[in-house]
Design an enzyme around this catalytic site. Structure first.
Site: not given
Ligand code: NAX
Length: 325
Positions: A13, A109, A126-127, A156, A184
């Site tokens: 991602g 996980q 982080t997700g 943040d 968050h």
């Molecule tokens: P992307 O959609 O670019 O990448 C996410 C990746 O996760 C994709 O490649 C997808 O195939 C993969 N994925 C989905 N389900 C999965 C699973 N079961 N096992 C392994 N991989 C899996 O998102 P990205 O911009 O990289 O953001 C990732 C996450 O971080 C999102 O949930 C986003 O909301 C969150 N964030 C969190 C932040 C924080 O401060 N805590 C800030 C940034 C971001 O918004």
């Protein structure tokens, strides 16, 4: 030195695309690392390309890379798990749908980490929804102490530090004791009450009592949205950078006299209900953390902390109702 084994989920991602290179370049220090990159099956092809680029970086500290779509295989023996991958919210999804989809991911996980990770594993979500995802993963890994799970609010925190530096003209490195409380999400409470600019109280240096509520808090809490509006996609490099900062400080230590912000399992401190994964000011040392004790909480802070804790309690309730914990 044996390599630090680091699992990264969602490795293909946006955040992964910055994070992996920061880790390989020594973001956590000079110990060699081994990367275990987890993706969903359809993204494995894209991940292959990222691994080619990692190889092309010829990083001296990168001792190995494994990829796959099976958490049980990839999490085997990992010391650190950075859970970045999550299901984004689709246009037709309710918040309940989102919690359910991510609950399933973080449950699987958590179970896999409980079964095969190293005894000393540290897990950072982080997700999004990050706090609740960490809460779910921890609930499904009963053999891993709960204080080994955390969610990222370091982005943040860094945003708050940067806003205060910009307002006061101080260097980022002169700012300390900023705190993020709660979820968050937009209810988070970025707190300057105890912050210092050099050795002076930040609020005294700012000298504009209205600025905190009018500008500072909304700017920090809504920064993710502002980045999306400007960039067309969500914060990625800064989120990767904050993930590295958080992991480095957790495994290492916060600076003397300062603290960081991290969402950790509440022990009831500051009136945040026990068991919720909420952001607090914490100090860290060699893989452990401690909530900073004894801070004075004024009425304004009290109301904000309570509001964000109430949102976390509602998410936890929803997760229970969906049978996810
Ligand atoms: P992307 O959609 O670019 O990448 C996410 C990746 O996760 C994709 O490649 C997808 O195939 C993969 N994925 C989905 N389900 C999965 C699973 N079961 N096992 C392994 N991989 C899996 O998102 P990205 O911009 O990289 O953001 C990732 C996450 O971080 C999102 O949930 C986003 O909301 C969150 N964030 C969190 C932040 C924080 O401060 N805590 C800030 C940034 C971001 O918004």
């Amino acid at each position: 030195m044996t390599p630090l084994r680091i699992a990264v989920t969602g490795a293909a991602g946006q955040i992964g695309y910055s994070l992996l290179f920061r880790l390989a370049a020594g973001g956590l220090g000079d110990r060699p690392i081994e990367l275990r990159l987890l993706e969903i099956t359809p993204a494995l092809k894209a991940l292959e390309g990222v691994v080619m680029e990692l190889q092309d970086g010829a990083f001296p500290l990168l001792a190995g890379v494994e990829t796959g779509d099976d958490p049980r295989a990839l999490f085997d023996g990992v010391d650190l798990a950075l859970l970045v991958g999550a299901r984004p919210r689709g246009a037709d999804m309710t918040r309940g749908d989102l919690l359910e989809a991510n609950g399933a991911i973080f449950r699987a996980q958590g179970e896999a980490l409980g079964a095969v990770a190293a005894d000393d594993v540290r897990v950072l979500a982080t997700g999004n929804p990050a706090n609740t995802n960490a809460y779910i993963a921890a609930a499904h890994a009963p053999d891993i102490p709960r204080d080994r799970f955390a969610a990222l609010t370091r982005l943040d925190h860094n945003r708050a530090v940067a806003q205060l530096a910009a307002k006061t003209g101080a260097a980022v490195s002169d700012i300390s004791r900023v705190a993020i409380w709660g979820n968050h999400s937009a209810t988070q409470y970025p707190d300057l009450t105890h912050a210092l600019v050099g050795d002076r109280p930040a609020l005294e240096v700012v000298g504009d009592a209205a600025w905190v509520e009018r500008d500072f808090i909304p700017t920090v809490a809504n920064r993710g949205t502002a980045v999306i509006e400007a960039r067309g996609s969500s914060s990625a490099a800064s989120a990767a950078s904050a993930t590295v900062d958080a992991a480095r400080d957790w495994l290492g230590r916060t600076a003397e006299g300062d603290w960081t912000s991290m969402a950790v399992v509440s022990d009831g401190s500051y009136g945040v209900p026990e068991g919720l994964v909420s952001s607090f000011p914490v100090t860290t040392r060699d893989g452990d953390w401690a909530i900073v004790p004894g801070l004075e909480i004024d009425d304004f802070s009290r109301a904000r902390i309570d509001a964000s804790a109430a949102e976390l309690a509602a998410e936890a309730e929803q997760v229970r109702a969906l049978g996810l914990v």
